[in-house]
Scaffold this motif. Structure first.
Motif, PDB file in Angstrom:
ATOM      1  N   PHE A   1      32.989 -24.787   6.712  1.00 42.75           N
ATOM      2  CA  PHE A   1      31.843 -25.613   6.367  1.00 42.75           C
ATOM      3  C   PHE A   1      31.572 -26.381   7.876  1.00 42.75           C
ATOM      4  CE2 PHE A   1      33.477 -25.299   2.193  1.00 42.75           C
ATOM      5  CZ  PHE A   1      32.177 -24.799   1.391  1.00 42.75           C
ATOM      6  N   GLY A   2      32.001 -25.770   8.696  1.00 42.90           N
ATOM      7  CA  GLY A   2      31.843 -26.371   9.949  1.00 42.90           C
ATOM      8  C   GLY A   2      30.421 -26.102  10.581  1.00 42.90           C
ATOM      9  N   ALA A   3      29.665 -27.179  11.062  1.00 42.23           N
ATOM     10  CA  ALA A   3      28.425 -27.104  11.532  1.00 42.23           C
ATOM     11  C   ALA A   3      28.031 -25.925  12.462  1.00 42.23           C
ATOM     12  CB  ALA A   3      27.809 -28.466  12.001  1.00 42.23           C
ATOM     13  N   GLY A   4      29.154 -25.833  13.593  1.00 41.49           N
ATOM     14  CA  GLY A   4      28.755 -24.815  14.300  1.00 41.49           C
ATOM     15  C   GLY A   4      29.037 -23.418  14.127  1.00 41.49           C
ATOM     16  N   GLU A   5      29.968 -23.348  13.370  1.00 38.82           N
ATOM     17  CA  GLU A   5      30.419 -21.943  12.961  1.00 38.82           C
ATOM     18  C   GLU A   5      29.581 -21.398  11.414  1.00 38.82           C
ATOM     19  OE1 GLU A   5      32.254 -24.551  13.192  1.00 38.82           O
ATOM     20  OE2 GLU A   5      34.134 -24.092  14.282  1.00 38.82           O
ATOM     21  N   SER A   6      28.702 -22.163  11.000  1.00 39.27           N
ATOM     22  CA  SER A   6      27.991 -21.671  10.071  1.00 39.27           C
ATOM     23  C   SER A   6      26.592 -21.440  10.390  1.00 39.27           C
ATOM     24  CB  SER A   6      27.979 -22.733   8.759  1.00 39.27           C
ATOM     25  OG  SER A   6      29.197 -22.890   8.215  1.00 39.27           O
ATOM     26  N   THR A   7      25.965 -20.209  10.490  1.00 41.08           N
ATOM     27  CA  THR A   7      24.410 -20.069  10.945  1.00 41.08           C
ATOM     28  C   THR A   7      23.663 -19.498   9.585  1.00 41.08           C
ATOM     29  OG1 THR A   7      25.661 -19.682  13.135  1.00 41.08           O
ATOM     30  CG2 THR A   7      23.406 -18.778  12.627  1.00 41.08           C
ATOM     31  N   GLY A   8      22.397 -19.796   9.623  1.00 36.22           N
ATOM     32  CA  GLY A   8      21.450 -19.189   8.637  1.00 36.22           C
ATOM     33  C   GLY A   8      20.289 -19.174   9.387  1.00 36.22           C
ATOM     34  N   GLU A   9      19.386 -17.993   9.024  1.00 36.08           N
ATOM     35  CA  GLU A   9      18.002 -17.863   9.343  1.00 36.08           C
ATOM     36  C   GLU A   9      17.341 -17.114   8.460  1.00 36.08           C
ATOM     37  OE1 GLU A   9      17.918 -17.642  13.583  1.00 36.08           O
ATOM     38  OE2 GLU A   9      16.373 -16.233  13.449  1.00 36.08           O
ATOM     39  N   VAL A  10      16.151 -17.091   8.392  1.00 38.00           N
ATOM     40  CA  VAL A  10      15.140 -16.726   7.571  1.00 38.00           C
ATOM     41  C   VAL A  10      13.923 -15.726   8.436  1.00 38.00           C
ATOM     42  CG1 VAL A  10      13.445 -16.749   5.703  1.00 38.00           C
ATOM     43  CG2 VAL A  10      15.401 -18.286   5.583  1.00 38.00           C
ATOM     44  N   LEU A  11      13.774 -14.451   8.201  1.00 40.10           N
ATOM     45  CA  LEU A  11      12.611 -13.588   8.768  1.00 40.10           C
ATOM     46  C   LEU A  11      11.808 -13.234   7.706  1.00 40.10           C
ATOM     47  CD1 LEU A  11      14.134 -11.724  11.779  1.00 40.10           C
ATOM     48  CD2 LEU A  11      12.992 -13.847  11.839  1.00 40.10           C
ATOM     49  N   GLY A  12      10.640 -13.323   8.034  1.00 35.21           N
ATOM     50  CA  GLY A  12       9.439 -12.404   7.363  1.00 35.21           C
ATOM     51  C   GLY A  12       9.180 -10.994   8.022  1.00 35.21           C
ATOM     52  N   THR A  13       8.932 -10.107   7.207  1.00 34.45           N
ATOM     53  CA  THR A  13       8.461  -8.781   8.071  1.00 34.45           C
ATOM     54  C   THR A  13       7.391  -8.074   7.481  1.00 34.45           C
ATOM     55  OG1 THR A  13      10.928  -8.448   8.242  1.00 34.45           O
ATOM     56  CG2 THR A  13       9.682  -6.569   8.517  1.00 34.45           C
ATOM     57  N   ILE A  14       6.588  -7.579   8.353  1.00 34.91           N
ATOM     58  CA  ILE A  14       5.535  -6.565   7.906  1.00 34.91           C
ATOM     59  C   ILE A  14       5.644  -5.513   8.806  1.00 34.91           C
ATOM     60  CG2 ILE A  14       3.944  -7.541   9.549  1.00 34.91           C
ATOM     61  CD1 ILE A  14       1.591  -6.829   7.490  1.00 34.91           C
TER      62      ILE A  14
ATOM     63  N   ILE B   1       0.824  -1.188  -0.008  1.00 39.47           N
ATOM     64  CA  ILE B   1       0.125  -0.011  -0.011  1.00 39.47           C
ATOM     65  C   ILE B   1       0.877   1.152   0.075  1.00 39.47           C
ATOM     66  CG2 ILE B   1      -1.877   1.210   1.200  1.00 39.47           C
ATOM     67  CD1 ILE B   1      -2.752  -1.324   2.410  1.00 39.47           C
ATOM     68  N   LYS B   2       0.817   1.860  -1.133  1.00 44.87           N
ATOM     69  CA  LYS B   2       1.747   3.091  -1.344  1.00 44.87           C
ATOM     70  C   LYS B   2       2.028   3.865  -0.047  1.00 44.87           C
ATOM     71  CE  LYS B   2       2.895   6.839  -4.539  1.00 44.87           C
ATOM     72  NZ  LYS B   2       2.347   7.604  -5.682  1.00 44.87           N
ATOM     73  N   GLU B   3       3.192   3.850   0.583  1.00 43.00           N
ATOM     74  CA  GLU B   3       3.931   4.753   1.578  1.00 43.00           C
ATOM     75  C   GLU B   3       3.086   4.453   2.829  1.00 43.00           C
ATOM     76  OE1 GLU B   3       2.979   8.535   0.128  1.00 43.00           O
ATOM     77  OE2 GLU B   3       4.740   9.026  -0.992  1.00 43.00           O
ATOM     78  N   ARG B   4       2.499   3.155   2.706  1.00 43.48           N
ATOM     79  CA  ARG B   4       1.899   2.814   4.120  1.00 43.48           C
ATOM     80  C   ARG B   4       2.334   1.396   4.610  1.00 43.48           C
ATOM     81  NH1 ARG B   4       0.080   6.802   7.575  1.00 43.48           N
ATOM     82  NH2 ARG B   4      -1.417   8.260   6.234  1.00 43.48           N
ATOM     83  N   LEU B   5       2.108   0.313   3.877  1.00 43.75           N
ATOM     84  CA  LEU B   5       2.439  -0.670   4.202  1.00 43.75           C
ATOM     85  C   LEU B   5       3.521  -1.708   3.256  1.00 43.75           C
ATOM     86  CD1 LEU B   5       1.359  -3.234   6.016  1.00 43.75           C
ATOM     87  CD2 LEU B   5      -0.355  -3.923   4.318  1.00 43.75           C
ATOM     88  N   ASP B   6       4.283  -2.074   3.912  1.00 45.43           N
ATOM     89  CA  ASP B   6       5.504  -2.891   3.331  1.00 45.43           C
ATOM     90  C   ASP B   6       5.588  -4.325   3.808  1.00 45.43           C
ATOM     91  OD1 ASP B   6       7.390  -0.668   1.748  1.00 45.43           O
ATOM     92  OD2 ASP B   6       6.244   0.115   3.455  1.00 45.43           O
ATOM     93  N   VAL B   7       5.768  -5.173   2.951  1.00 49.84           N
ATOM     94  CA  VAL B   7       6.196  -6.623   3.350  1.00 49.84           C
ATOM     95  C   VAL B   7       7.706  -6.938   2.847  1.00 49.84           C
ATOM     96  CG1 VAL B   7       3.981  -7.310   3.365  1.00 49.84           C
ATOM     97  CG2 VAL B   7       5.092  -7.585   1.266  1.00 49.84           C
ATOM     98  N   GLY B   8       8.179  -7.963   3.703  1.00 43.91           N
ATOM     99  CA  GLY B   8       9.728  -8.118   2.939  1.00 43.91           C
ATOM    100  C   GLY B   8       9.948  -9.567   3.557  1.00 43.91           C
ATOM    101  N   ALA B   9      11.020  -9.994   3.239  1.00 42.99           N
ATOM    102  CA  ALA B   9      11.821 -11.336   3.517  1.00 42.99           C
ATOM    103  C   ALA B   9      13.475 -11.178   3.459  1.00 42.99           C
ATOM    104  CB  ALA B   9      11.617 -12.374   2.691  1.00 42.99           C
ATOM    105  N   THR B  10      14.024 -11.805   4.554  1.00 38.68           N
ATOM    106  CA  THR B  10      15.480 -11.314   4.759  1.00 38.68           C
ATOM    107  C   THR B  10      15.844 -12.705   5.164  1.00 38.68           C
ATOM    108  OG1 THR B  10      14.987  -9.212   5.543  1.00 38.68           O
ATOM    109  CG2 THR B  10      17.145 -10.068   6.000  1.00 38.68           C
ATOM    110  N   ILE B  11      17.303 -13.029   4.539  1.00 40.71           N
ATOM    111  CA  ILE B  11      18.186 -14.228   4.911  1.00 40.71           C
ATOM    112  C   ILE B  11      19.511 -13.632   5.524  1.00 40.71           C
ATOM    113  CG2 ILE B  11      19.679 -16.250   3.963  1.00 40.71           C
ATOM    114  CD1 ILE B  11      17.512 -16.407   1.811  1.00 40.71           C
ATOM    115  N   TYR B  12      19.793 -14.308   6.751  1.00 46.48           N
ATOM    116  CA  TYR B  12      20.944 -13.981   7.508  1.00 46.48           C
ATOM    117  C   TYR B  12      21.961 -15.331   7.500  1.00 46.48           C
ATOM    118  CZ  TYR B  12      17.499 -10.559   9.090  1.00 46.48           C
ATOM    119  OH  TYR B  12      16.631  -9.427   9.166  1.00 46.48           O
ATOM    120  N   SER B  13      23.170 -14.808   7.295  1.00 51.91           N
ATOM    121  CA  SER B  13      23.932 -16.115   7.237  1.00 51.91           C
ATOM    122  C   SER B  13      25.228 -15.560   7.700  1.00 51.91           C
ATOM    123  CB  SER B  13      24.110 -16.780   5.968  1.00 51.91           C
ATOM    124  OG  SER B  13      24.482 -15.674   4.912  1.00 51.91           O
ATOM    125  N   ARG B  14      26.328 -16.528   8.313  1.00 51.53           N
ATOM    126  CA  ARG B  14      27.516 -16.253   8.451  1.00 51.53           C
ATOM    127  C   ARG B  14      28.416 -17.667   8.727  1.00 51.53           C
ATOM    128  NH1 ARG B  14      26.540 -14.216  14.790  1.00 51.53           N
ATOM    129  NH2 ARG B  14      25.841 -16.196  15.479  1.00 51.53           N
TER     130      ARG B  14
END
Length: 573
Positions: free
Chosen positions: A250-263, A230-243
């Motif tokens: 490629f170590g299991a403990g040292e590699s982190t990933g997560e996904v978030l959805g946003t409104i 909705i113009k200049e009112r409502l936004d939606v989004g999605a984000t991937i975080y990784s390290r």
């Protein structure tokens, strides 16, 4: 005893192959080892001028703009203990985090910021490693530099430094400062914004648990997309975080990933409400079974208005059937007021009237509409522009019209200036196509330097994106408008066409209009009223004969005799 940082949940079906994120995890830590002072946070707000939590963008507002926020976050099971491939329990089961921070735009290129987290942890099922309680986290200071800003693509560089202010052995921070340099990328396509941050989590000392988990310098890659619904009112989004840890990429403990959805909902020009939710797709440290993130962002956008700039006002059109807005801008040097010194009230719009002359400008009933981010006119604005063309072709006393394009203070000066020129040129082209003589028209772009209002609210930004029609030359009643050369050539394709000679309006059509125009009558010359008078000692050009002055009916101004009675005092005054 090995401890892994988490994951019960492994989402092999998620489309995350591009991140090269491993899905097995056996990261380990020991409560007395340096690794127990690791900072678990993978999502940390930066209060950038966008609506993606934890994602920085290479764009700023005007210098002096401020954004502040209060963020609340719940994380489920960010740290889990494993022994010999078997999950023992949660070192941290429930973590509640409150972030407070502020971001200040120093200029259109530089931003400075600071943030501080407060943690409350509870529910540990492994007493010997428990870290329940409350503590401050590490304070972070930094900022970014937006060094490349184009209409679609932008780039920048950010640097943040965390300083050890957290409680020891609480998994809320680290004992030495940590540096986070990032390259920022942004892509704008209409209402879609893509932002990506690529950098390194630089630790100046490796945190070695003496088991499987070694936390040193890490590669960090966060990417998100935001869509304005909705113009200049409502936004939606999605984000991937990784390290990914450089020491064990490629170590299991040292590699982190997560996904978030946003409104996100922009409630007022100064308040944005955001809500995010998601979970991890790897078993690296800091990744969660569930993350819920909420934020209140307070913002004040500063706009500068020069002393010599126009001031504008917006009036609701009471007769506009479609609820349109009429945008009027008047030059301070040319304002005409009523007897009280206030701006005169505009005349109400008559049925079917889309434009009308008001003194030294042409007002329009509905705003000119363009395709978002372009200079392409939308068809719904053609009737208004055609009405302006008819108005000019029907009144030869409108000598010259200047079409001014204006942009809102979003994006860069260069882009806004370029877009305002192109939009004004599109209108000029449409009027020429309607046979308005090109010598009666010109256009210019004003960019963002003449906003409607300096508060920077959403409505003001929308109203600043406008077109203004200023009459720079008007012929008066005693002047004769020129005859124009009607055979013309379109400059954009070379085709010939016949322009229209504007006609003089009739007396009935002019009725009432003169009251709105500046009062400029033909000046009278004092010499026109002089009489040819000669004197006795002058000779005429023909023969030098003496000329007797003509008789004058003016009463004799000869002073009365000395013995005449003096006039009374009232007459003497």
């Amino acid at each position: 005893m090995p401890a892994r940082v988490p994951r019960r949940f492994v989402a092999r079906s998620l489309p995350v192959l591009a991140l090269a994120a491993p899905v097995a995890a056996h990261a380990q830590t020991t409560p007395t080892a340096p690794g127990t002072d690791a900072d678990l946070d993978i999502v940390r707000p930066v209060y950038a001028p966008e609506i993606l939590p934890g994602i920085d963008v290479p764009s700023n507002w005007r210098g002096g703009s401020v954004r502040a926020g209060l963020s609340l976050q719940y994380t489920n099971s960010p740290l889990v203990l494993y022994e010999f491939e078997r999950e023992v329990g949660d070192v941290i089961q429930h973590r509640f985090t409150a972030f407070a921070g502020v971001s200040v735009d120093i200029s259109r290129a530089f931003t400075a910021r600071v943030s501080l987290p407060l943690y409350y942890q509870t529910g540990s099922t492994v007493p010997r490693y428990a870290a329940d309680g409350i503590s401050l986290g590490d304070v972070a200071v930094g900022g970014h530099w937006a060094f490349l800003r184009k209409p679609v693509f932008s780039m920048g560089l950010s640097v943040d430094l965390t300083l050890p202010t957290s409680r020891s052995l609480f998994y809320a921070g680290e004992r030495i400062p940590k540096l986070l340099p990032m390259l920022l990328f942004g892509i704008d396509v209409g209402r879609v914004r893509i932002a990506s941050n690529l950098g390194a989590n630089v630790r100046f000392r490796t945190l070695d648990t003496q088991d499987d988990l070694r936390l040193g310098t890490e590669l960090v890659w966060n990417t998100g997309v935001r869509v304005n619904v909705i113009k200049e009112r409502l936004d939606v989004g999605a984000t991937i975080y990784s390290r990914f840890g450089f020491s064990n990429f490629f170590g299991a403990g040292e590699s982190t990933g997560e996904v978030l959805g946003t409104i996100a909902y922009t409630a007022t020009p100064w308040l944005v409400v955001e809500l995010s939710g998601g979970r991890g797709f790897t078993q690296g440290y800091g990744s969660s079974d569930l993350r819920v993130f909420g934020q209140l962002r307070f913002q004040r956008r500063r706009l500068e208005v020069g002393e010599d700039m126009d001031e504008g006002f917006v009036e609701e059109d009471p007769n506009a059937g479609q609820g349109g807005l009429q945008f009027n801008v008047r030059e301070l040097t040319g304002l005409r007021t009523d007897g009280e010194g206030d701006l005169p009230e505009p005349d109400p719009w008559e049925e079917g009237v889309l434009a009308k002359q008001q003194g030294d400008r042409i007002d329009i009933r509905y705003a000119i509409q363009f395709k978002v981010g372009t200079a392409e006119l939308l068809p719904e604005s053609y009737p208004t522009l055609d009405f302006i063309a008819d108005l000019m072709n029907g009144d030869a006393r409108i000598g010259h019209l200047v079409i001014e394009g204006h942009a809102s203070p979003e994006g860069t000066f260069e882009n806004n200036y370029d877009l305002s020129i192109k939009r004004a040129a599109s209108i000029w082209k449409r009027l020429v196509e309607q046979r308005v003589h090109p010598s009666r028209l010109s256009y210019r772009g004003m960019g963002e330097v003449v906003p409607i209002d300096a508060t920077g609210g959403i409505d003001e930004l929308k109203e600043s994106r406008r077109v203004v029609f200023k009459i720079s030359r008007q012929y008066e009643e005693w002047e004769t408008p020129p005859q124009y050369e009607l055979d013309q050539v379109y400059p954009w394709n070379g085709e010939t066409y016949e322009a229209q000679q504007p006609r003089m309006p009739t007396a009935e059509e002019r009725m009432g209009l003169d009251e709105l125009l500046p009062s400029t009558k033909r000046p009278e010359r004092s010499e026109d009223t002089l009489k040819d008078v000669s004197f006795d000692d002058e000779e005429d050009d023909d023969g030098g004969e003496e000329v007797t002055p003509p008789a004058d009916d003016t009463p004799d101004e000869t002073p009365p005799p000395a013995d005449a009675p003096a006039p009374d005092a009232e007459e003497a005054q």
